[in-house]
Design an enzyme around this catalytic site. Structure first.
Site, PDB file in Angstrom:
ATOM      1  CG  ASP A 110      39.352   1.966  84.248  1.00 57.09           C
ATOM      2  OD1 ASP A 110      38.947   2.572  83.234  1.00 57.09           O
ATOM      3  OD2 ASP A 110      38.606   1.639  85.193  1.00 57.09           O
ATOM      4  CE  LYS A 124      36.208   2.217  82.097  1.00 52.04           C
ATOM      5  NZ  LYS A 124      36.299   3.215  83.192  1.00 52.04           N
ATOM      6  CD  GLU A 140      37.023   8.210  86.149  1.00 56.11           C
ATOM      7  OE1 GLU A 140      36.954   9.331  86.708  1.00 56.11           O
ATOM      8  OE2 GLU A 140      37.023   7.136  86.778  1.00 56.11           O
ATOM      9  CD  GLU A 151      30.336   4.840  87.431  1.00 54.15           C
ATOM     10  OE1 GLU A 151      31.448   4.952  86.866  1.00 54.15           O
ATOM     11  OE2 GLU A 151      30.210   4.407  88.593  1.00 54.15           O
TER      12      GLU A 151
HETATM   13  O1  KIV Z   1      36.563   0.868  87.089  1.00 58.90           O
HETATM   14  C1  KIV Z   1      35.483   0.310  86.869  1.00 58.90           C
HETATM   15  O2  KIV Z   1      35.254  -0.840  87.274  1.00 58.90           O
HETATM   16  C2  KIV Z   1      34.469   1.042  86.128  1.00 58.90           C
HETATM   17  C3  KIV Z   1      33.034   0.674  86.383  1.00 58.90           C
HETATM   18  C4  KIV Z   1      32.168   1.832  86.299  1.00 58.90           C
HETATM   19  C5  KIV Z   1      32.551  -0.381  85.479  1.00 58.90           C
HETATM   20  O3  KIV Z   1      34.787   1.903  85.372  1.00 58.90           O
END
Ligand code: KIV
Length: 271
Positions: free
Chosen positions: A92, A122, A124, A188
């Site tokens: 993330d 990843k 948002e 999500e």
């Molecule tokens: O940070 C995380 O664990 C996520 C979850 C929604 C899987 O993005």
């Protein structure tokens, strides 16, 4: 007897991730933050491990993901990468690591890939992050978009439970992310019919959490699905174990043994 070491399992790469959708093979993903758990998850055959910024909550005990830093994501991403042979590893991008400009995002995504050995990042956002996704993807850094409940927007939305439910906006976000070069889209807490529609609309795989069975794959937060938090029972969560109570039982048995002199005994001692 052969001296050959066991064959390395075939890596689940980004092209294999993309091909899974066409083959209608459901993609399996869980979160990972530490070496031993990541090794178990990988050896159990999961396709993808997400080093999620949920580590701020489930590892660090904070109330949101907002304080997590790039250095912390790199620290955990590198540990997980070292444990894994097969799974695709996605790390993330934490809050404020990609919001300033596409150039800032590219620099941080590059650091994450270089310093962790992970396969992808990843972030948002959809329409609002299209330029950023494009900048990262055009450097050949695989990037996944995260739509629906966006925990990093907790302050603007006024709480963790506030979820983006506007179907047209969600579809526009998913299409913008795909056009910008995202190789996958995490959904999500989106209603099952909307998640199904997004999955049918985009050509890249969708990974759902609390978004119904129509997604191309599923993800859960590992400590949640293992039942590490006895007080957490959201509707979307299926618990596959009761680690909190099993751990309590084991720890109490150990403490009793020590208090009663039953551990260590002769079999656990060196003569
Ligand atoms: O940070 C995380 O664990 C996520 C979850 C929604 C899987 O993005």
């Amino acid at each position: 007897m052969s001296n050959a070491s066991p064959a390395r399992p075939k890596k689940f790469t980004v092209p294999r991730f993309l091909a899974a959708k066409a083959k209608k093979q459901k993609i399996t993903m869980l979160t990972a933050y530490d070496y031993l758990s990541a090794k178990i998850l990988d050896e159990a055959g999961l396709d993808c491990l997400l080093v999620g910024d949920t580590l701020g909550m489930v590892v660090q005990g904070k109330s949101t993901t907002l304080p997590v830093t790039v250095d912390e994501m790199i620290y955990h991403g590198e540990i997980v990468s070292r444990a894994v042979q097969r799974a695709l590893i996605i790390v993330d991008m934490p809050f404020m690591s990609f919001h300033v400009s596409p150039a800032q995002a590219l620099e941080n995504a590059g650091r994450i890939l270089k310093e962790t050995g992970a396969d992808a990042v990843k972030l948002e956002g959809g329409v609002n992050q299209a330029k950023t996704i494009e900048a990262i993807a055009s450097a050949d850094i695989p990037v996944m978009a995260h739509l629906g409940l966006k925990p990093q927007s907790v302050r603007a939305l006024g709480g963790m439970g506030k979820i983006q439910r506007d179907e047209d906006q969600l579809i526009a976000d998913a299409l913008a992310a795909e056009r910008a070069g995202a190789f996958g889209i995490l959904l999500e807490m989106i209603t099952a019919p909307i998640a199904q529609k997004i999955t049918d609309t985009v050509t890249v795989p969708t990974i759902g959490i609390g978004s119904g069975p129509g997604c191309d794959g599923q993800v859960l937060v590992t400590p949640d699905m293992l039942g590490m938090n006895a007080d957490f029972h959201p509707r979307f969560l299926k618990k596959y174990a009761s680690f909190a109570s099993e751990m309590t039982t084991a720890v109490q048995a150990y403490a009793n043994d020590v208090r009663e002199g039953a551990f260590p005994d002769e079999s656990h001692s060196h003569s």
